[in-house]
Design a protein around this motif. Structure first.
Motif, PDB file in Angstrom:
ATOM      1  N   SER A  29       0.794  -1.235  -0.012  1.00  0.00           N
ATOM      2  CA  SER A  29      -0.070   0.030  -0.018  1.00  0.00           C
ATOM      3  C   SER A  29       0.920   1.468  -0.069  1.00  0.00           C
ATOM      4  N   PRO A  30       0.296   2.489  -0.257  1.00  0.00           N
ATOM      5  CA  PRO A  30       1.111   3.751  -0.283  1.00  0.00           C
ATOM      6  C   PRO A  30       1.304   4.415   1.116  1.00  0.00           C
ATOM      7  N   MET A  31       1.486   3.222   2.101  1.00  0.00           N
ATOM      8  CA  MET A  31       1.675   3.659   3.505  1.00  0.00           C
ATOM      9  C   MET A  31       2.975   4.418   3.723  1.00  0.00           C
ATOM     10  N   MET A  32       2.936   5.435   4.327  1.00  0.00           N
ATOM     11  CA  MET A  32       4.260   6.321   4.652  1.00  0.00           C
ATOM     12  C   MET A  32       5.341   5.810   5.349  1.00  0.00           C
ATOM     13  N   SER A  33       6.621   6.001   5.230  1.00  0.00           N
ATOM     14  CA  SER A  33       7.608   5.569   6.149  1.00  0.00           C
ATOM     15  C   SER A  33       7.065   6.442   7.600  1.00  0.00           C
ATOM     16  N   ASP A  55      13.666   7.309  -5.328  1.00  0.00           N
ATOM     17  CA  ASP A  55      12.786   6.858  -4.343  1.00  0.00           C
ATOM     18  C   ASP A  55      11.899   5.779  -5.389  1.00  0.00           C
ATOM     19  N   GLY A  57       9.298   3.923  -5.136  1.00  0.00           N
ATOM     20  CA  GLY A  57       7.842   3.751  -4.763  1.00  0.00           C
ATOM     21  C   GLY A  57       7.610   4.830  -3.716  1.00  0.00           C
ATOM     22  N   GLU A  80       6.558   5.976  -9.000  1.00  0.00           N
ATOM     23  CA  GLU A  80       5.317   5.765  -8.419  1.00  0.00           C
ATOM     24  C   GLU A  80       4.182   5.052  -9.147  1.00  0.00           C
ATOM     25  N   LYS A 106       5.411   5.785 -12.915  1.00  0.00           N
ATOM     26  CA  LYS A 106       6.071   4.604 -13.664  1.00  0.00           C
ATOM     27  C   LYS A 106       6.587   3.505 -12.685  1.00  0.00           C
ATOM     28  N   ASP A 107       6.693   2.340 -13.228  1.00  0.00           N
ATOM     29  CA  ASP A 107       6.994   1.111 -12.389  1.00  0.00           C
ATOM     30  C   ASP A 107       8.744   1.308 -12.534  1.00  0.00           C
ATOM     31  N   PHE A 108       9.244   1.225 -11.137  1.00  0.00           N
ATOM     32  CA  PHE A 108      10.709   1.600 -11.262  1.00  0.00           C
ATOM     33  C   PHE A 108      11.551   0.393 -11.977  1.00  0.00           C
ATOM     34  N   LYS A 109      10.846  -0.825 -12.216  1.00  0.00           N
ATOM     35  CA  LYS A 109      11.563  -1.731 -12.926  1.00  0.00           C
ATOM     36  C   LYS A 109      11.587  -1.404 -14.376  1.00  0.00           C
ATOM     37  N   TYR A 122      10.819   1.512   0.407  1.00  0.00           N
ATOM     38  CA  TYR A 122      10.045   1.067   1.317  1.00  0.00           C
ATOM     39  C   TYR A 122       9.007   0.256   0.794  1.00  0.00           C
TER      40      TYR A 122
END
Ligand SMILES: C[S@@+](CC[C@H](N)C(=O)[O-])C[C@H]1O[C@@H](n2cnc3c(N)ncnc32)[C@H](O)[C@@H]1O
Length: 179
Positions: A29-33, A55, A57, A80, A106-109, A122
């Motif tokens: 989920s987009p839970m924050m650090s 980052d 994500g 993200e 965008k997907d970092f992959k 994270y």
């Protein structure tokens, strides 16, 4: 219910469903650090390293915004996939005038990470495996990686910091060297 209330209800439902959908699709989920995790990660970021901080994500943008604000001369990038958190982070970026921050949906992959000096993340165990694979194939220079909670599968961290929180959350620091 009048027309505005119904419209608002469907917009909120759409946003909630899109977050649930991307959480199921990506695995996180987009839970924050947490504040403590963010401060610890920031302390591990070297300002001397030339190159971009990425980052993998960026969620709502809290971590990248903190870095971009603290180091205005450093180029900061966030990738993200979830559109609503990404949109919120874009609004913050422009309202705060952070010209050193770029945010991509965008997907970092599929992203070019070759300009990075530092990667922060994270994510979740599956994404850490994908990251390690990508680095082995694509990364031709030494970089620092700071990861909240999740470790790389087969690479040894130079440091593991245990936060003083309920879960004793680990922050992993790596100095990645190409083979
Ligand atoms: C737990 S949040 C972390 C947010 C932020 N980095 C922080 O530390 O506060 C993880 C984010 O990574 C995103 N994500 C997961 N897999 C991704 C991928 N392959 N490419 C880009 N973003 C991804 C998720 O959508 C989510 O918003």
């Amino acid at each position: 219910m009048d027309f505005i209330a119904i419209t608002l209800f469907f917009i909120i439902l759409l946003i909630a469903l899109s977050i649930v959908w991307s959480t199921l699709k990506t695995g996180i989920s987009p839970m924050m650090s947490s504040t403590q995790a963010r401060q610890t990660m920031l302390a591990e970021i070297s300002t001397d390293e030339k190159g971009t901080l990425i980052d993998l994500g960026s969620g709502w943008g809290t971590l990248v915004i903190a870095v971009a604000k603290k180091y205005p001369n450093k180029q900061v990038v966030g990738y993200e996939v979830s559109w609503f958190p990404w949109l919120v982070s874009i609004i913050f970026k422009y309202s705060m005038g952070l010209n050193n921050l770029r945010l991509y949906r965008k997907d970092f992959k599929n992203a070019d990470l070759s300009g990075a000096a530092t990667l922060v993340c994270y994510l979740f165990p599956g994404a850490m495996v994908a990251l390690e694979d990508k680095l082995k194939h694509d990364m031709a220079k030494s970089i620092t990686i700071v990861s909240n909670t999740f470790a790389l599968h087969s690479y040894k961290p130079v440091k593991v910091i245990k936060l003083k929180d309920f879960y004793k959350t680990p922050i992993y620091v790596y100095h990645w060297q190409p083979n």
